[in-house]
Design a protein around this motif. Sequence first.
Motif, PDB file in Angstrom:
ATOM      1  N   GLY A 176      -3.187   9.350 -14.124  1.00 41.42           N
ATOM      2  CA  GLY A 176      -4.077  10.397 -13.604  1.00 41.42           C
ATOM      3  C   GLY A 176      -4.711  11.193 -14.738  1.00 41.42           C
ATOM      4  O   GLY A 176      -5.908  11.504 -14.708  1.00 41.42           O
TER       5      GLY A 176
ATOM      6  N   ALA B 173       6.713   1.203 -10.669  1.00 41.11           N
ATOM      7  CA  ALA B 173       5.796   2.258 -10.214  1.00 41.11           C
ATOM      8  C   ALA B 173       6.551   3.301  -9.384  1.00 41.11           C
ATOM      9  O   ALA B 173       5.953   4.259  -8.900  1.00 41.11           O
TER      10      ALA B 173
ATOM     11  N   LEU C  59       2.658   4.764  -3.725  1.00 40.19           N
ATOM     12  CA  LEU C  59       4.040   4.746  -4.218  1.00 40.19           C
ATOM     13  C   LEU C  59       5.093   4.811  -3.115  1.00 40.19           C
ATOM     14  O   LEU C  59       6.098   4.104  -3.158  1.00 40.19           O
TER      15      LEU C  59
ATOM     16  N   ARG D 259      -7.911  13.121 -13.768  1.00 37.84           N
ATOM     17  CA  ARG D 259      -7.791  13.563 -12.374  1.00 37.84           C
ATOM     18  C   ARG D 259      -6.898  14.791 -12.294  1.00 37.84           C
ATOM     19  O   ARG D 259      -5.968  14.934 -13.097  1.00 37.84           O
TER      20      ARG D 259
ATOM     21  N   SER E 172      -1.361  -7.727  -8.491  1.00 41.85           N
ATOM     22  CA  SER E 172      -1.737  -6.316  -8.437  1.00 41.85           C
ATOM     23  C   SER E 172      -1.874  -5.774  -7.003  1.00 41.85           C
ATOM     24  O   SER E 172      -2.242  -6.499  -6.080  1.00 41.85           O
ATOM     25  N   PHE E 173      -1.573  -4.491  -6.857  1.00 38.80           N
ATOM     26  CA  PHE E 173      -1.670  -3.801  -5.569  1.00 38.80           C
ATOM     27  C   PHE E 173      -3.143  -3.564  -5.236  1.00 38.80           C
ATOM     28  O   PHE E 173      -3.887  -3.001  -6.034  1.00 38.80           O
TER      29      PHE E 173
ATOM     30  N   THR F  97      -3.665  13.043  -8.241  1.00 39.12           N
ATOM     31  CA  THR F  97      -2.531  12.129  -8.464  1.00 39.12           C
ATOM     32  C   THR F  97      -1.470  12.219  -7.362  1.00 39.12           C
ATOM     33  O   THR F  97      -0.879  11.200  -6.987  1.00 39.12           O
TER      34      THR F  97
ATOM     35  N   HIS G  70       0.387   1.312 -18.748  1.00 38.89           N
ATOM     36  CA  HIS G  70       0.161  -0.136 -18.879  1.00 38.89           C
ATOM     37  C   HIS G  70       0.528  -0.665 -20.257  1.00 38.89           C
ATOM     38  O   HIS G  70      -0.027  -1.651 -20.704  1.00 38.89           O
TER      39      HIS G  70
ATOM     40  N   ARG H 212       4.468   7.551 -14.866  1.00 35.27           N
ATOM     41  CA  ARG H 212       3.309   6.656 -15.026  1.00 35.27           C
ATOM     42  C   ARG H 212       2.120   7.147 -14.199  1.00 35.27           C
ATOM     43  O   ARG H 212       0.973   7.063 -14.640  1.00 35.27           O
ATOM     44  N   ALA H 213       2.392   7.626 -12.995  1.00 38.60           N
ATOM     45  CA  ALA H 213       1.298   8.097 -12.137  1.00 38.60           C
ATOM     46  C   ALA H 213       0.575   9.274 -12.795  1.00 38.60           C
ATOM     47  O   ALA H 213      -0.664   9.304 -12.847  1.00 38.60           O
TER      48      ALA H 213
ATOM     49  N   ASP I 166       7.335  -5.434 -10.798  1.00 40.78           N
ATOM     50  CA  ASP I 166       6.188  -4.604 -11.204  1.00 40.78           C
ATOM     51  C   ASP I 166       6.132  -3.348 -10.335  1.00 40.78           C
ATOM     52  O   ASP I 166       5.896  -2.238 -10.817  1.00 40.78           O
TER      53      ASP I 166
ATOM     54  N   HIS J 203      -1.826   9.733  -4.687  1.00 42.50           N
ATOM     55  CA  HIS J 203      -1.424   8.361  -5.015  1.00 42.50           C
ATOM     56  C   HIS J 203      -0.022   8.041  -4.490  1.00 42.50           C
ATOM     57  O   HIS J 203       0.275   6.894  -4.144  1.00 42.50           O
TER      58      HIS J 203
ATOM     59  N   TYR K 159      -9.919   1.340  -2.509  1.00 43.12           N
ATOM     60  CA  TYR K 159      -8.719   1.741  -3.246  1.00 43.12           C
ATOM     61  C   TYR K 159      -9.056   1.954  -4.724  1.00 43.12           C
ATOM     62  O   TYR K 159      -8.742   2.988  -5.309  1.00 43.12           O
TER      63      TYR K 159
ATOM     64  N   LYS L 275      -8.524  -3.230 -13.762  1.00 38.19           N
ATOM     65  CA  LYS L 275      -8.982  -1.843 -13.891  1.00 38.19           C
ATOM     66  C   LYS L 275      -9.645  -1.603 -15.246  1.00 38.19           C
ATOM     67  O   LYS L 275     -10.447  -0.691 -15.395  1.00 38.19           O
TER      68      LYS L 275
HETATM   69  P1  ADP Z   1       0.038  -2.729 -10.035  1.00 37.34           P
HETATM   70  O1  ADP Z   1       0.696  -3.150 -11.328  1.00 37.34           O
HETATM   71  O2  ADP Z   1       0.921  -2.770  -8.835  1.00 37.34           O
HETATM   72  O3  ADP Z   1      -1.303  -3.346  -9.817  1.00 37.34           O
HETATM   73  P2  ADP Z   1      -1.481  -0.633 -10.985  1.00 37.34           P
HETATM   74  O4  ADP Z   1      -1.892  -1.467 -12.160  1.00 37.34           O
HETATM   75  O5  ADP Z   1      -2.442  -0.308  -9.914  1.00 37.34           O
HETATM   76  O6  ADP Z   1      -0.218  -1.254 -10.299  1.00 37.34           O
HETATM   77  O7  ADP Z   1      -0.893   0.674 -11.523  1.00 37.34           O
HETATM   78  C1  ADP Z   1      -0.250   0.795 -12.747  1.00 37.34           C
HETATM   79  C2  ADP Z   1       0.346   2.177 -12.850  1.00 37.34           C
HETATM   80  O8  ADP Z   1      -0.680   3.158 -12.735  1.00 37.34           O
HETATM   81  C3  ADP Z   1       1.317   2.430 -11.693  1.00 37.34           C
HETATM   82  O9  ADP Z   1       2.403   3.204 -12.142  1.00 37.34           O
HETATM   83  C4  ADP Z   1       0.463   3.163 -10.717  1.00 37.34           C
HETATM   84  O10 ADP Z   1       1.192   3.962  -9.846  1.00 37.34           O
HETATM   85  C5  ADP Z   1      -0.460   3.956 -11.596  1.00 37.34           C
HETATM   86  N1  ADP Z   1      -1.710   4.226 -10.884  1.00 37.34           N
HETATM   87  C6  ADP Z   1      -2.611   3.345 -10.415  1.00 37.34           C
HETATM   88  N2  ADP Z   1      -3.604   3.978  -9.745  1.00 37.34           N
HETATM   89  C7  ADP Z   1      -3.315   5.300  -9.819  1.00 37.34           C
HETATM   90  C8  ADP Z   1      -3.937   6.484  -9.334  1.00 37.34           C
HETATM   91  N3  ADP Z   1      -5.042   6.449  -8.627  1.00 37.34           N
HETATM   92  N4  ADP Z   1      -3.320   7.665  -9.598  1.00 37.34           N
HETATM   93  C9  ADP Z   1      -2.179   7.716 -10.305  1.00 37.34           C
HETATM   94  N5  ADP Z   1      -1.541   6.647 -10.792  1.00 37.34           N
HETATM   95  C10 ADP Z   1      -2.097   5.451 -10.554  1.00 37.34           C
END
Ligand code: ADP
Length: 218
Positions: free
Chosen positions: A144, A131, A182, A149, A105-106, A174, A28, A139-140, A127, A177, A167, A67
């Motif tokens: 994590g 991802a 993704l 995690r 946001s998702f 991870t 982020h 990023r994931a 955005d 996810h 969610y 978050k």
């Molecule tokens: P968005 O910007 O679509 O809301 P998020 O803010 O949820 O996306 O996610 C920001 C980054 O963090 C993305 O690359 C996303 O894949 C990653 N991310 C979010 N939740 C998780 C998770 N539970 N495990 C791993 N990566 C995550």
Amino acid sequence: MTALKEDQLIDKTISFVRMRMEGLESGHDWSHVQRVWKMSLKIAGQEGGDRLVISMAALLHDIADHKFHHGDLKAGGDAARRWLNEINLDPGISERIADIVNKVSFKGSGMRDEMDSLEGKIVQDADRLDAMGAIGIARAFSYGGFKKRIMYDPTIPPLVHDTFEAYAGNSNPTINHFYEKLLLLKDRMHTATARRIAEERHAFMEVYLEQFFREWEM
Ligand code: ADP
Ligand code: NI
């Protein structure tokens, strides 16, 4: 509004966002925002839309992510509105931008998207593209790790999240996810331009996962 004035507003916003976000957890940080901004303008080059609204929404989209704000889904829009008010942007335009920031946001694999403007669709596509692919994978795992995690546990199956709370509240490995978000993004792109880029990034993630499981199981 003259073009020069718009550029000045964008420059001011860049400095503000950069100062607020540099060095945050790497999923982020400012570089993510920069990529989303560039990608939004690239998509807009094909799809149209108001460039000031798109630039501002892209730059401000993660300014106060729920978050990191105790799950407050309006924190982003409120922070964006406060900033846009400070630089005296027209309140009608500010409202359109704040609305996009709140909706970007998702919210979970079983949750519908509620983005209605072309500008919002473009920023949400950009955005989500960030991802996916090589950077999305990085990023994931970065996120994590930040959440402490584990990477993978074959006994924990991926979930379909019917509510945002389910969610946001889960602490799955991870690798899950990928299946919970993704790999679903390709079919949730709004614009044809983003869909084309998503196809390539999706294919790369599939190759990556095949290799991951091959190495895990050998
Ligand atoms: P968005 O910007 O679509 O809301 P998020 O803010 O949820 O996306 O996610 C920001 C980054 O963090 C993305 O690359 C996303 O894949 C990653 N991310 C979010 N939740 C998780 C998770 N539970 N495990 C791993 N990566 C995550
Ligand atoms: Ni983002």
